[in-house]
Design a protein around this motif. Structure first.
Motif, PDB file in Angstrom:
ATOM      1  N   MET A 248       0.850  -1.175   0.000  1.00  0.00           N
ATOM      2  CA  MET A 248       0.000   0.000   0.000  1.00  0.00           C
ATOM      3  C   MET A 248       0.901   1.246   0.000  1.00  0.00           C
ATOM      4  N   THR A 249       0.487   2.280  -0.805  1.00  0.00           N
ATOM      5  CA  THR A 249       1.291   3.494  -0.918  1.00  0.00           C
ATOM      6  C   THR A 249       0.721   4.574  -0.012  1.00  0.00           C
ATOM      7  N   PRO A 250       1.553   5.440   0.464  1.00  0.00           N
ATOM      8  CA  PRO A 250       1.050   6.547   1.298  1.00  0.00           C
ATOM      9  C   PRO A 250       0.131   7.468   0.487  1.00  0.00           C
ATOM     10  N   ILE A 251      -0.772   8.147   1.175  1.00  0.00           N
ATOM     11  CA  ILE A 251      -1.743   9.038   0.536  1.00  0.00           C
ATOM     12  C   ILE A 251      -1.045  10.188  -0.184  1.00  0.00           C
ATOM     13  N   ALA A 252       0.021  10.700   0.367  1.00  0.00           N
ATOM     14  CA  ALA A 252       0.738  11.817  -0.253  1.00  0.00           C
ATOM     15  C   ALA A 252       1.254  11.436  -1.632  1.00  0.00           C
ATOM     16  N   LEU A 253       1.677  10.185  -1.813  1.00  0.00           N
ATOM     17  CA  LEU A 253       2.179   9.744  -3.114  1.00  0.00           C
ATOM     18  C   LEU A 253       1.053   9.565  -4.119  1.00  0.00           C
ATOM     19  N   GLN A 254      -0.141   9.231  -3.653  1.00  0.00           N
ATOM     20  CA  GLN A 254      -1.276   9.057  -4.559  1.00  0.00           C
ATOM     21  C   GLN A 254      -1.704  10.388  -5.170  1.00  0.00           C
ATOM     22  N   PHE A 255      -1.595  11.468  -4.415  1.00  0.00           N
ATOM     23  CA  PHE A 255      -2.019  12.776  -4.896  1.00  0.00           C
ATOM     24  C   PHE A 255      -0.872  13.615  -5.459  1.00  0.00           C
ATOM     25  N   ALA A 256       0.302  13.056  -5.547  1.00  0.00           N
ATOM     26  CA  ALA A 256       1.448  13.807  -6.056  1.00  0.00           C
ATOM     27  C   ALA A 256       1.252  14.089  -7.544  1.00  0.00           C
ATOM     28  N   LEU A 257       1.690  15.287  -7.966  1.00  0.00           N
ATOM     29  CA  LEU A 257       1.571  15.669  -9.367  1.00  0.00           C
ATOM     30  C   LEU A 257       2.661  15.002 -10.180  1.00  0.00           C
ATOM     31  N   GLU A 258       2.261  14.546 -11.330  1.00  0.00           N
ATOM     32  CA  GLU A 258       3.232  13.962 -12.237  1.00  0.00           C
ATOM     33  C   GLU A 258       3.675  15.029 -13.234  1.00  0.00           C
ATOM     34  N   ASP A 259       4.755  14.788 -13.911  1.00  0.00           N
ATOM     35  CA  ASP A 259       5.288  15.767 -14.848  1.00  0.00           C
ATOM     36  C   ASP A 259       4.375  15.983 -16.051  1.00  0.00           C
ATOM     37  N   ASP A 260       3.595  14.989 -16.437  1.00  0.00           N
ATOM     38  CA  ASP A 260       2.747  15.121 -17.617  1.00  0.00           C
ATOM     39  C   ASP A 260       1.346  15.658 -17.286  1.00  0.00           C
ATOM     40  N   LYS A 261       1.047  15.902 -16.016  1.00  0.00           N
ATOM     41  CA  LYS A 261      -0.247  16.497 -15.630  1.00  0.00           C
ATOM     42  C   LYS A 261      -0.118  18.008 -15.584  1.00  0.00           C
ATOM     43  N   VAL A 262      -1.209  18.680 -15.950  1.00  0.00           N
ATOM     44  CA  VAL A 262      -1.204  20.147 -15.966  1.00  0.00           C
ATOM     45  C   VAL A 262      -2.157  20.646 -14.893  1.00  0.00           C
ATOM     46  N   ALA A 263      -1.715  21.608 -14.104  1.00  0.00           N
ATOM     47  CA  ALA A 263      -2.541  22.236 -13.072  1.00  0.00           C
ATOM     48  C   ALA A 263      -2.750  23.710 -13.460  1.00  0.00           C
ATOM     49  N   PRO A 264      -3.898  24.290 -13.104  1.00  0.00           N
ATOM     50  CA  PRO A 264      -4.171  25.670 -13.507  1.00  0.00           C
ATOM     51  C   PRO A 264      -3.203  26.667 -12.888  1.00  0.00           C
ATOM     52  N   GLY A 265      -2.838  26.503 -11.668  1.00  0.00           N
ATOM     53  CA  GLY A 265      -1.855  27.363 -11.034  1.00  0.00           C
ATOM     54  C   GLY A 265      -2.307  28.805 -10.865  1.00  0.00           C
ATOM     55  N   LEU A 266      -1.336  29.672 -10.769  1.00  0.00           N
ATOM     56  CA  LEU A 266      -1.585  31.091 -10.523  1.00  0.00           C
ATOM     57  C   LEU A 266      -2.261  31.769 -11.714  1.00  0.00           C
ATOM     58  N   LEU A 267      -1.898  31.381 -12.926  1.00  0.00           N
ATOM     59  CA  LEU A 267      -2.507  31.984 -14.116  1.00  0.00           C
ATOM     60  C   LEU A 267      -4.005  31.687 -14.174  1.00  0.00           C
ATOM     61  N   GLY A 268      -4.391  30.464 -13.893  1.00  0.00           N
ATOM     62  CA  GLY A 268      -5.814  30.101 -13.891  1.00  0.00           C
ATOM     63  C   GLY A 268      -6.591  30.865 -12.837  1.00  0.00           C
ATOM     64  N   PHE A 269      -6.013  30.987 -11.659  1.00  0.00           N
ATOM     65  CA  PHE A 269      -6.666  31.749 -10.595  1.00  0.00           C
ATOM     66  C   PHE A 269      -6.811  33.213 -10.983  1.00  0.00           C
ATOM     67  N   THR A 270      -5.771  33.783 -11.602  1.00  0.00           N
ATOM     68  CA  THR A 270      -5.816  35.186 -11.998  1.00  0.00           C
ATOM     69  C   THR A 270      -6.904  35.428 -13.044  1.00  0.00           C
ATOM     70  N   VAL A 271      -7.015  34.554 -14.021  1.00  0.00           N
ATOM     71  CA  VAL A 271      -8.033  34.707 -15.067  1.00  0.00           C
ATOM     72  C   VAL A 271      -9.433  34.629 -14.465  1.00  0.00           C
ATOM     73  N   VAL A 272      -9.671  33.662 -13.597  1.00  0.00           N
ATOM     74  CA  VAL A 272     -10.989  33.521 -12.965  1.00  0.00           C
ATOM     75  C   VAL A 272     -11.293  34.728 -12.079  1.00  0.00           C
ATOM     76  N   ALA A 273     -10.304  35.228 -11.363  1.00  0.00           N
ATOM     77  CA  ALA A 273     -10.516  36.394 -10.496  1.00  0.00           C
ATOM     78  C   ALA A 273     -10.839  37.640 -11.316  1.00  0.00           C
ATOM     79  N   VAL A 274     -10.159  37.823 -12.460  1.00  0.00           N
ATOM     80  CA  VAL A 274     -10.435  38.982 -13.313  1.00  0.00           C
ATOM     81  C   VAL A 274     -11.838  38.893 -13.905  1.00  0.00           C
ATOM     82  N   ILE A 275     -12.250  37.719 -14.345  1.00  0.00           N
ATOM     83  CA  ILE A 275     -13.600  37.544 -14.890  1.00  0.00           C
ATOM     84  C   ILE A 275     -14.643  37.793 -13.807  1.00  0.00           C
ATOM     85  N   ALA A 276     -14.410  37.307 -12.604  1.00  0.00           N
ATOM     86  CA  ALA A 276     -15.347  37.526 -11.498  1.00  0.00           C
ATOM     87  C   ALA A 276     -15.447  39.012 -11.152  1.00  0.00           C
TER      88      ALA A 276
END
Length: 88
Positions: free
Chosen positions: A1-29
């Protein structure tokens, strides 16, 4: 069994919205909030009473206890020219 932290770890090929995504949503709001605030202000300025060509309002013409009924007051509505975009 693997620890929970390893299950949710980001892989290099996954994309997360990050600061740019938050900024765009905040400006639209923020833009939506300002537009709604402006629209509310403009709607408060609108006069919803219908003015007739003789300068009276629809509530003045409906009869205010002087023996005139709403049907008699609106009898000249058939003789008015239609108001539209000016096309004939």
């Amino acid at each position: 069994m693997t620890p929970i932290a390893l299950q949710f770890a980001l892989e290099d090929d996954k994309v997360a919205p990050g600061l740019l995504g938050f900024t765009v949503v905040a400006v639209i709001a923020a833009a939506t909030w300002f537009l709604l605030r402006s629209m509310t202000k403009q709607l408060k300025r609108v006069d919803f009473e219908e003015k007739t060509p003789d300068g009276t309002t629809a509530t003045d013409r409906s009869g205010d206890g002087d023996g005139e009924t709403g049907d008699a007051a609106n009898s000249d509505a058939d003789h008015r020219e239609p108001q539209g975009n000016g096309a004939k």
